[in-house]
Design a protein around this motif. Structure first.
Motif, PDB file in Angstrom:
ATOM      1  N   ALA A  12       0.672  -0.707  -0.077  1.00 35.27           N
ATOM      2  CA  ALA A  12       0.471  -0.056   0.051  1.00 35.27           C
ATOM      3  C   ALA A  12       0.420   0.679  -0.093  1.00 35.27           C
ATOM      4  O   ALA A  12       1.478   1.448   1.186  1.00 35.27           O
ATOM      5  CB  ALA A  12      -0.988  -0.840   1.455  1.00 35.27           C
TER       6      ALA A  12
ATOM      7  N   CYS B  67      -6.990   3.127  -1.871  1.00 34.78           N
ATOM      8  CA  CYS B  67      -8.365   1.512  -2.688  1.00 34.78           C
ATOM      9  C   CYS B  67      -7.684   0.226  -2.169  1.00 34.78           C
ATOM     10  O   CYS B  67      -8.428  -0.778  -1.269  1.00 34.78           O
ATOM     11  CB  CYS B  67      -7.153   1.537  -3.394  1.00 34.78           C
ATOM     12  SG  CYS B  67      -5.752   1.026  -3.604  1.00 34.78           S
ATOM     13  N   ILE B  68      -6.530  -0.160  -0.282  1.00 30.22           N
ATOM     14  CA  ILE B  68      -5.718  -1.163  -0.166  1.00 30.22           C
ATOM     15  C   ILE B  68      -7.164  -2.146   0.444  1.00 30.22           C
ATOM     16  O   ILE B  68      -7.187  -3.143   0.163  1.00 30.22           O
ATOM     17  CB  ILE B  68      -4.696  -1.194   0.456  1.00 30.22           C
ATOM     18  CG1 ILE B  68      -4.200  -0.785  -0.561  1.00 30.22           C
ATOM     19  CG2 ILE B  68      -3.844  -2.082   1.290  1.00 30.22           C
ATOM     20  CD1 ILE B  68      -3.092  -1.692  -1.776  1.00 30.22           C
TER      21      ILE B  68
ATOM     22  N   HIS C  54     -11.254  -2.687  -9.311  1.00 28.65           N
ATOM     23  CA  HIS C  54      -9.931  -1.451  -8.694  1.00 28.65           C
ATOM     24  C   HIS C  54      -9.195  -1.281  -9.731  1.00 28.65           C
ATOM     25  O   HIS C  54      -9.055  -1.133 -10.082  1.00 28.65           O
ATOM     26  CB  HIS C  54      -9.887  -2.953  -7.631  1.00 28.65           C
ATOM     27  CG  HIS C  54     -10.801  -3.540  -6.787  1.00 28.65           C
ATOM     28  ND1 HIS C  54     -10.965  -2.523  -4.754  1.00 28.65           N
ATOM     29  CD2 HIS C  54     -11.510  -4.803  -7.045  1.00 28.65           C
ATOM     30  CE1 HIS C  54     -11.268  -3.269  -5.260  1.00 28.65           C
ATOM     31  NE2 HIS C  54     -11.631  -4.955  -5.108  1.00 28.65           N
TER      32      HIS C  54
ATOM     33  N   CYS D 215      -5.833   0.965  -8.542  1.00 29.98           N
ATOM     34  CA  CYS D 215      -4.774   1.956  -7.678  1.00 29.98           C
ATOM     35  C   CYS D 215      -3.952   2.766  -8.653  1.00 29.98           C
ATOM     36  O   CYS D 215      -3.266   2.445  -9.323  1.00 29.98           O
ATOM     37  CB  CYS D 215      -4.279   0.709  -6.748  1.00 29.98           C
ATOM     38  SG  CYS D 215      -2.685   1.296  -6.309  1.00 29.98           S
TER      39      CYS D 215
END
Length: 165
Positions: A105, A110-111, A141, A143
């Motif tokens: 992370a 977003c983790i 998702h 990231c």
């Protein structure tokens, strides 16, 4: 009951009962309230993040009956009688520990959603293949830090550690 009556019922405050992290909860809000809002504001579970608020980034992902959902676009009425699991339920679980160990992370925003999606996948498909992991993370998702390689390494480490124990 007319369509107008049904629609107005969703706007009227009502008590919604469901489970969160194994505990029975009740939240009295309008039916148009999102699961994310109820979790963060009514139940004080702030580990679930507010991202795009359109169900596209995955930061708000929680598990409903073991399946990942974007809580920002999930109306509270739809989880009535169901079981919701948030990042707070994991505690010192091995998956968050592997993310920390692999420094998976960067900004960390977003983790929590990614960890919840992987938690659901590994519960349904132990051990998941690399292609299954990539497919589930690629679905919803984002990231923006570019930690994808570290994220995959953390999931691989969690799978390997589960195989040993």
């Amino acid at each position: 009951m007319t369509d107008i009556d049904q629609h107005s019922e969703t706007w009227t405050s009502k008590t919604w009962a469901f489970k969160v992290n194994g505990a029975d909860v009740q939240v009295a809000v309008g039916g148009d309230t999102s699961l994310l809002t109820a979790l963060r504001h009514d139940l004080d579970l702030r580990g679930t993040r507010i991202g795009c608020a359109e169900g596209n980034c995955g930061a708000c992902t929680v598990l409903v009956d073991g399946l990942p959902v974007q809580s920002c676009t999930t109306p509270l009425w739809s989880v009535q009688g169901h079981s919701v699991r948030t990042i707070e339920s994991l505690g010192a679980d091995e998956l968050p520990a592997t993310f920390l160990a692999e420094q998976a992370a960067q900004c960390g925003y977003c983790i929590n959603g990614i960890i919840m999606t992987v938690t659901g996948l590994l519960a349904r498909t132990p051990p998941a293949s690399r292609s299954e992991i990539v497919a589930v993370l690629d679905e919803r998702h984002l990231c923006r830090c570019g930690a994808h390689v570290r994220i995959l390494r953390a999931v691989d480490r969690a799978i390997a550690e589960r195989a040993v124990s």
